[in-house]
Design a protein around this motif. Structure first.
Motif, PDB file in Angstrom:
ATOM      1  N   ARG A  51       0.806  -1.309   0.073  1.00 59.92           N
ATOM      2  CA  ARG A  51      -0.158   0.007  -0.036  1.00 59.92           C
ATOM      3  C   ARG A  51       0.941   1.329   0.005  1.00 59.92           C
ATOM      4  NH1 ARG A  51      -2.173  -3.923   2.815  1.00 59.92           N
ATOM      5  NH2 ARG A  51      -0.589  -3.647   4.436  1.00 59.92           N
ATOM      6  N   CYS A  52       0.388   2.235  -0.661  1.00 60.02           N
ATOM      7  CA  CYS A  52       1.462   3.399  -0.840  1.00 60.02           C
ATOM      8  C   CYS A  52       1.316   3.927   0.660  1.00 60.02           C
ATOM      9  CB  CYS A  52       0.767   4.601  -1.707  1.00 60.02           C
ATOM     10  SG  CYS A  52       1.726   6.005  -1.706  1.00 60.02           S
ATOM     11  N   MET A  53       2.833   4.161   0.871  1.00 59.01           N
ATOM     12  CA  MET A  53       3.058   4.500   2.227  1.00 59.01           C
ATOM     13  C   MET A  53       2.655   5.923   2.858  1.00 59.01           C
ATOM     14  SD  MET A  53       7.156   4.348   2.146  1.00 59.01           S
ATOM     15  CE  MET A  53       7.334   3.451   0.566  1.00 59.01           C
ATOM     16  N   TYR A  54       2.540   6.927   1.473  1.00 52.69           N
ATOM     17  CA  TYR A  54       2.085   8.053   1.749  1.00 52.69           C
ATOM     18  C   TYR A  54       0.761   8.261   1.698  1.00 52.69           C
ATOM     19  CZ  TYR A  54       6.899   8.375   0.537  1.00 52.69           C
ATOM     20  OH  TYR A  54       8.225   8.017   0.380  1.00 52.69           O
ATOM     21  N   GLY A  55      -0.104   7.209   1.538  1.00 52.25           N
ATOM     22  CA  GLY A  55      -1.716   7.554   1.555  1.00 52.25           C
ATOM     23  C   GLY A  55      -2.221   7.719   0.354  1.00 52.25           C
ATOM     24  N   ARG A  57      -3.675   7.544  -3.509  1.00 52.04           N
ATOM     25  CA  ARG A  57      -4.681   6.493  -3.908  1.00 52.04           C
ATOM     26  C   ARG A  57      -4.198   5.996  -5.261  1.00 52.04           C
ATOM     27  NH1 ARG A  57     -10.588   8.690  -2.642  1.00 52.04           N
ATOM     28  NH2 ARG A  57     -10.387   8.919  -0.304  1.00 52.04           N
ATOM     29  N   HIS A  58      -2.904   5.231  -5.221  1.00 55.26           N
ATOM     30  CA  HIS A  58      -2.456   4.739  -6.545  1.00 55.26           C
ATOM     31  C   HIS A  58      -2.137   3.148  -6.110  1.00 55.26           C
ATOM     32  CE1 HIS A  58       1.294   7.091  -5.796  1.00 55.26           C
ATOM     33  NE2 HIS A  58       1.232   6.077  -4.727  1.00 55.26           N
ATOM     34  N   ARG A  59      -1.949   2.625  -7.309  1.00 51.50           N
ATOM     35  CA  ARG A  59      -1.298   1.196  -7.047  1.00 51.50           C
ATOM     36  C   ARG A  59       0.093   1.250  -7.127  1.00 51.50           C
ATOM     37  NH1 ARG A  59      -3.991  -3.038 -11.327  1.00 51.50           N
ATOM     38  NH2 ARG A  59      -6.346  -2.524 -10.576  1.00 51.50           N
ATOM     39  N   ARG A  64       5.858   7.568 -10.108  1.00 57.24           N
ATOM     40  CA  ARG A  64       6.209   8.856  -9.642  1.00 57.24           C
ATOM     41  C   ARG A  64       6.373   8.913  -8.081  1.00 57.24           C
ATOM     42  NH1 ARG A  64       3.358  13.139 -13.491  1.00 57.24           N
ATOM     43  NH2 ARG A  64       3.457  11.935 -15.379  1.00 57.24           N
ATOM     44  N   CYS A  65       6.317   7.623  -7.433  1.00 57.02           N
ATOM     45  CA  CYS A  65       6.445   7.571  -6.028  1.00 57.02           C
ATOM     46  C   CYS A  65       7.550   6.476  -5.659  1.00 57.02           C
ATOM     47  CB  CYS A  65       4.890   7.163  -5.623  1.00 57.02           C
ATOM     48  SG  CYS A  65       4.515   7.376  -3.839  1.00 57.02           S
ATOM     49  N   ASP A  66       7.760   6.328  -4.597  1.00 52.35           N
ATOM     50  CA  ASP A  66       8.758   5.331  -4.197  1.00 52.35           C
ATOM     51  C   ASP A  66       8.036   4.315  -3.482  1.00 52.35           C
ATOM     52  OD1 ASP A  66       8.552   6.780  -1.847  1.00 52.35           O
ATOM     53  OD2 ASP A  66      10.623   7.456  -1.711  1.00 52.35           O
ATOM     54  N   CYS A  67       6.877   4.167  -3.525  1.00 49.25           N
ATOM     55  CA  CYS A  67       6.061   3.184  -2.698  1.00 49.25           C
ATOM     56  C   CYS A  67       6.232   1.600  -3.247  1.00 49.25           C
ATOM     57  CB  CYS A  67       4.714   3.342  -2.510  1.00 49.25           C
ATOM     58  SG  CYS A  67       3.867   3.599  -4.041  1.00 49.25           S
ATOM     59  N   GLY A  68       5.748   0.810  -2.590  1.00 47.56           N
ATOM     60  CA  GLY A  68       5.845  -0.672  -2.958  1.00 47.56           C
ATOM     61  C   GLY A  68       6.762  -1.189  -2.100  1.00 47.56           C
TER      62      GLY A  68
HETATM   63 ZN   LIG Z   1       2.923   5.737  -3.421  1.00 45.42          ZN
END
Ligand SMILES: [Zn+2]
Ligand SMILES: [Zn+2]
Length: 224
Positions: A51-55, A57-59, A64-68
């Motif tokens: 889940r995106c750690m910045y909350g 709403r994307h998969r 453009r994020c560093d989540c996952g």
């Molecule tokens: Zn993210």
């Protein structure tokens, strides 16, 4: 300009390796793992989705994020990272990478994973771990576990490896120690006394590099 990452269609899901601390829920009904870097505040289960750690709403893994979830390609790289002081007692997990992933030189960032093997770090005294004890810290709703030898574990809240596996649904394999068991029956032999400064430094540089690659990718995607 449009940035497109090359598509891969592997015949089997990729495997990866990562460090994490085993955790047990307060009601002892669930086990999980807390990552050792970003995302460590949200423990994940044996089979779980990032889940995106910045909350946002994307998969995951969003470009453009560093989540996952993150993992390294090789056990050797994870072992090198585990030699860094702060991570010495963390577990090395062997995971199956599921869903979308972004491949880097040293590892991957991805959507879903199954933890297949957990190699439990050594006891604080240096002996191979035989049970889990309360590590003395936790996350909201979870307490962290650390591997301990029977001698050091005496009198502290113990959780057997078998119970940990059972609570986790039974498909996880727990292995004492970070390394492969020695096939020559030399267990209990003298520990290797060599001092190799390279791998720890390399592992730290690797993590910085993964972060930097990610930043570059994010910028490229932003310019697209
Ligand atoms: Zn993210
Ligand atoms: Zn011990």
């Amino acid at each position: 300009m449009r940035l497109r990452l090359p598509r891969e269609r592997p015949a089997e899901p990729p495997q990866g390796y990562k460090l994490a601390n085993p955790v047990l829920s307060e009601d002892c009904g669930r086990i999980g793992f807390a990552g050792v870097s970003i995302g460590g505040a949200q423990p994940y289960g044996v089979l779980d989705e990032a889940r995106c750690m910045y909350g946002r709403r994307h998969r995951c893994p969003a470009l453009r994020c560093d989540c996952g979830f993150y993992c390294l390609h090789t056990l050797a790289a994870a072992q090198a990272l585990a030699r860094v002081g702060a991570h010495r007692r963390a577990a090395i997990l062997e995971v199956t990478v599921l869903g979308a992933y972004i491949r880097f030189e040293r590892g991957m960032r991805y959507a879903r994973q199954r933890v297949r093997v957990a190699r439990i770090g050594p006891c604080g005294c240096g002996l191979p771990p035989e049970v889990f004890v309360d590590a003395g810290w936790g996350r909201t709703g979870w307490r962290a576990l650390a591997g301990a030898c029977k001698g050091c574990a005496a009198g502290r809240g113990e959780v057997s490896f078998e119970d940990f596996v059972r609570i986790g649904g039974g498909r996880l394999r727990v292995v004492p120690g970070h390394r492969e068991a020695r096939a020559d029956g030399a267990a209990g032999g003298r520990p290797a006394a060599r001092r190799v400064p390279g791998p720890a430094a390399e592992a730290t540089a690797m993590q910085a590099r993964l972060d930097r690659l990610q930043g570059q990718l994010g910028r490229l995607a932003g310019e697209a």
